[in-house]
Design an enzyme around this catalytic site. Structure first.
Site, PDB file in Angstrom:
ATOM      1  N   ARG A  11      -1.929   2.808 -12.455  1.00 47.53           N
ATOM      2  CA  ARG A  11      -2.331   3.755 -11.404  1.00 47.53           C
ATOM      3  C   ARG A  11      -2.653   5.136 -12.006  1.00 47.53           C
ATOM      4  O   ARG A  11      -2.299   6.174 -11.423  1.00 47.53           O
ATOM      5  CB  ARG A  11      -1.228   3.907 -10.345  1.00 47.53           C
ATOM      6  CG  ARG A  11      -0.929   2.647  -9.554  1.00 47.53           C
ATOM      7  CD  ARG A  11      -2.105   2.230  -8.683  1.00 47.53           C
ATOM      8  NE  ARG A  11      -1.723   1.194  -7.749  1.00 47.53           N
ATOM      9  CZ  ARG A  11      -1.675  -0.108  -8.052  1.00 47.53           C
ATOM     10  NH1 ARG A  11      -2.016  -0.539  -9.247  1.00 47.53           N
ATOM     11  NH2 ARG A  11      -1.320  -0.984  -7.124  1.00 47.53           N
ATOM     12  N   SER A  20       0.587   2.090  -1.085  1.00 49.07           N
ATOM     13  CA  SER A  20       1.893   2.291  -1.730  1.00 49.07           C
ATOM     14  C   SER A  20       2.097   3.779  -1.975  1.00 49.07           C
ATOM     15  O   SER A  20       1.234   4.436  -2.547  1.00 49.07           O
ATOM     16  CB  SER A  20       1.953   1.582  -3.082  1.00 49.07           C
ATOM     17  OG  SER A  20       1.802   0.202  -2.931  1.00 49.07           O
ATOM     18  N   GLU A  43       2.621   8.098  -5.722  1.00 58.50           N
ATOM     19  CA  GLU A  43       1.298   7.605  -6.136  1.00 58.50           C
ATOM     20  C   GLU A  43       0.142   8.466  -5.609  1.00 58.50           C
ATOM     21  O   GLU A  43      -0.766   8.810  -6.367  1.00 58.50           O
ATOM     22  CB  GLU A  43       1.140   6.145  -5.696  1.00 58.50           C
ATOM     23  CG  GLU A  43       0.100   5.433  -6.517  1.00 58.50           C
ATOM     24  CD  GLU A  43      -0.358   4.135  -5.916  1.00 58.50           C
ATOM     25  OE1 GLU A  43      -1.392   4.152  -5.226  1.00 58.50           O
ATOM     26  OE2 GLU A  43       0.302   3.111  -6.131  1.00 58.50           O
TER      27      GLU A  43
HETATM   28  N1  EPU Z   1      10.180  -5.813  -1.214  1.00 56.65           N
HETATM   29  C1  EPU Z   1      11.313  -5.717  -0.433  1.00 56.65           C
HETATM   30  N2  EPU Z   1      11.293  -4.887   0.656  1.00 56.65           N
HETATM   31  C2  EPU Z   1      10.214  -4.149   0.967  1.00 56.65           C
HETATM   32  C3  EPU Z   1       9.058  -4.235   0.165  1.00 56.65           C
HETATM   33  C4  EPU Z   1       9.059  -5.076  -0.940  1.00 56.65           C
HETATM   34  O1  EPU Z   1      12.306  -6.370  -0.692  1.00 56.65           O
HETATM   35  O2  EPU Z   1      10.266  -3.421   1.974  1.00 56.65           O
HETATM   36  C5  EPU Z   1      10.155  -6.742  -2.348  1.00 56.65           C
HETATM   37  C6  EPU Z   1       9.283  -7.945  -2.003  1.00 56.65           C
HETATM   38  O3  EPU Z   1      10.001  -8.940  -1.367  1.00 56.65           O
HETATM   39  C7  EPU Z   1       8.814  -8.413  -3.371  1.00 56.65           C
HETATM   40  C8  EPU Z   1       8.764  -7.125  -4.179  1.00 56.65           C
HETATM   41  O4  EPU Z   1       9.514  -6.146  -3.463  1.00 56.65           O
HETATM   42  O5  EPU Z   1       9.757  -9.262  -3.951  1.00 56.65           O
HETATM   43  C9  EPU Z   1       7.351  -6.655  -4.441  1.00 56.65           C
HETATM   44  O6  EPU Z   1       6.632  -6.463  -3.209  1.00 56.65           O
HETATM   45  P1  EPU Z   1       5.064  -6.749  -3.058  1.00 56.65           P
HETATM   46  O7  EPU Z   1       4.722  -8.090  -3.596  1.00 56.65           O
HETATM   47  O8  EPU Z   1       4.663  -6.417  -1.678  1.00 56.65           O
HETATM   48  O9  EPU Z   1       4.342  -5.767  -4.085  1.00 56.65           O
HETATM   49  P2  EPU Z   1       4.643  -4.267  -4.487  1.00 56.65           P
HETATM   50  O10 EPU Z   1       5.185  -4.264  -5.888  1.00 56.65           O
HETATM   51  O11 EPU Z   1       5.459  -3.612  -3.445  1.00 56.65           O
HETATM   52  C10 EPU Z   1       2.342  -3.795  -5.648  1.00 56.65           C
HETATM   53  C11 EPU Z   1       1.272  -2.730  -5.570  1.00 56.65           C
HETATM   54  C12 EPU Z   1       0.379  -2.972  -4.358  1.00 56.65           C
HETATM   55  C13 EPU Z   1      -0.271  -4.339  -4.525  1.00 56.65           C
HETATM   56  C14 EPU Z   1       0.851  -5.408  -4.629  1.00 56.65           C
HETATM   57  C15 EPU Z   1       0.285  -6.776  -4.961  1.00 56.65           C
HETATM   58  C16 EPU Z   1       2.168  -0.735  -6.593  1.00 56.65           C
HETATM   59  C17 EPU Z   1       2.697   0.659  -6.382  1.00 56.65           C
HETATM   60  N3  EPU Z   1       1.877  -1.415  -5.484  1.00 56.65           N
HETATM   61  O12 EPU Z   1       3.162  -3.637  -4.491  1.00 56.65           O
HETATM   62  O13 EPU Z   1      -0.643  -1.974  -4.386  1.00 56.65           O
HETATM   63  O14 EPU Z   1      -1.113  -4.634  -3.428  1.00 56.65           O
HETATM   64  O15 EPU Z   1       1.746  -5.072  -5.719  1.00 56.65           O
HETATM   65  O16 EPU Z   1      -0.180  -6.823  -6.272  1.00 56.65           O
HETATM   66  O17 EPU Z   1       2.016  -1.145  -7.737  1.00 56.65           O
HETATM   67  C18 EPU Z   1      -1.210   0.204  -3.585  1.00 56.65           C
HETATM   68  O18 EPU Z   1      -1.188   0.599  -4.753  1.00 56.65           O
HETATM   69  O19 EPU Z   1      -1.509   0.990  -2.637  1.00 56.65           O
HETATM   70  C19 EPU Z   1      -0.871  -1.181  -3.278  1.00 56.65           C
HETATM   71  C20 EPU Z   1      -0.785  -1.633  -2.025  1.00 56.65           C
END
Ligand code: EPU
Length: 363
Positions: A170, A257, A359
């Site tokens: 990012r 995010s 971010e």
């Molecule tokens: N989780 C929780 N509770 C929550 C949210 C997440 O327990 O309220 C857990 C989920 O169960 C999962 C883990 O956290 O095990 C990761 O969650 P998720 O797969 O939704 O992905 P993320 O790491 O939260 C990142 C990117 C997203 C991207 C997704 C998919 C960043 C900051 N965010 O989110 O990017 O779409 O992976 O690749 O790296 C963005 O940058 O705006 C964005 C949406």
């Protein structure tokens, strides 16, 4: 194209429709940039040449904390086309003002797959390299060829390759100002608000292979019983997954995010596991460990909570939302969003010893 900069610049422009958080704020002055000549004619005008400038794309990664004093340059450069090919890739170019998701859909319809995992990310093509957008195992830098930009001090055009963009998680050269780097004591060229991206070129692989390996995508594959999905199938799945867990900014104001997923050493991770063994973490190729910031925030009890009209999204704690209407009425202020963000940072720090990095760009 305008030769007269006075026709290019509007005064006192409401910004709530130009930021996906739908925060109410105004630009003291805003110019719509459709061609590089528009920038050059602004730079030729004594009134605007030395005025600080703020480059605005789709407004999907910003928090407005007040009226914007620098001259806002709203990027509206259009156009999408195949501009070349190599043995391995099609080189496809898009104007910085093109909508990102529509561009991804267009590349697939033209027979150039490779961007499907990045479907439905809000914002413009020009903003995509600024924060090296990423999702479901693909980052922009994996598909990037080069970009054309214009220097906002001199009006000179220049082209950058991937190495020159200094992509990180990012992050890119466009998120840093030269001054900030100077203060850190090293020599690096930061281009924040001193360059405007005009066009971006992507290298889309001729021998396309699906990028899989994300739990959410594996679930979709199991449901449909296919282990070699097409690019269109992946595109559709990514859209379904995002629609299920992320708020649509046309209906609920947000900037995606709000925090980056932190990376820690294995020792730090062990310390955090000792505090809570359920912490969601992934081992990276370089031996470090990525933690799910959404999980950390959720574990601190923030999901669904609010400060004023700024809230933590019910289905994904990593996303902060505006609980007001999308026309900006009865909505959150940038101050409320930042107060909520700081309260989240404090409680995650107190419980896990980690400072979450924000971010979006705070203006
Ligand atoms: N989780 C929780 N509770 C929550 C949210 C997440 O327990 O309220 C857990 C989920 O169960 C999962 C883990 O956290 O095990 C990761 O969650 P998720 O797969 O939704 O992905 P993320 O790491 O939260 C990142 C990117 C997203 C991207 C997704 C998919 C960043 C900051 N965010 O989110 O990017 O779409 O992976 O690749 O790296 C963005 O940058 O705006 C964005 C949406």
């Amino acid at each position: 194209m305008f030769d007269n900069p006075a026709m290019l610049v509007q005064k006192n422009v409401p910004l709530q429709a130009l930021n996906t958080f739908h925060i109410i704020a105004r630009a003291q002055a805003l110019a719509r940039i459709a061609h590089e000549a528009d920038v050059q004619s602004l730079l030729a005008a004594p009134e605007w040449a030395d005025q600080p400038k703020f480059v605005l794309g789709g407004g999907s990664n910003i928090v407005l904390t007040g009226d914007v004093k620098p001259l806002v340059l709203k990027v509206e450069v259009k156009g999408r086309q195949l501009v070349g090919e190599t043995a391995k890739a099609f080189i496809v170019q898009a104007g910085a003002g093109e909508n990102w998701h529509e561009f991804v859909a267009w590349t697939l319809a033209q027979g150039y797959p490779g961007l499907e995992n990045l479907a439905l990310i809000p914002g413009t093509v020009g903003a995509s390299p600024v924060q090296n957008i990423g999702a479901y195992g693909v980052e922009l830098q994996d598909r990037f060829d080069s970009l054309d930009a214009i220097d906002l001090r001199t009006g000179q055009l220049f082209t950058l390759n991937a190495a020159q963009c200094a992509f990180g998680y990012r992050d890119s050269v466009f998120k840093h100002s030269s001054e900030a780097n100077k203060n850190k004591g090293y020599k690096a060229i930061g281009l924040k608000n001193s360059a405007l991206i005009l066009r971006v070129r992507f290298a889309l692989p001729k021998r396309w292979k699906p990028v899989l390996g994300y739990a959410d995508l594996d679930k979709k594959m199991a449901q449909c019983g296919c282990n070699q999905p097409t690019a269109q199938q992946l595109f559709d799945w990514v859209c379904e997954i995002r629609r299920a867990k992320l708020p649509n900014p046309d209906l609920i104001g947000n900037a995606g995010s709000f925090f980056k997923n932190p990376t820690v050493s294995t020792e730090q991770c062990e310390d955090i596991i000792a505090r809570d063994p359920k912490v969601v973490h992934y081992l990276l190729a370089d031996g470090s460990v990525k933690l799910a910031a959404g999980w950390l925030i959720d574990a601190c009890g923030w999901r669904g909570k609010s400060v004023g009209q700024a809230g933590v999204y019910e289905k994904q704690a990593l996303v902060l939302v505006n609980r007001g209407a999308v026309d900006g009425s009865n909505g959150a202020t940038g101050g409320e969003v930042m107060t909520l963000a700081k309260a989240i940072q404090t409680s995650v720090y107190e419980r896990f010893g980690l400072l979450l990095e924000t971010e979006p760009v705070v203006v």
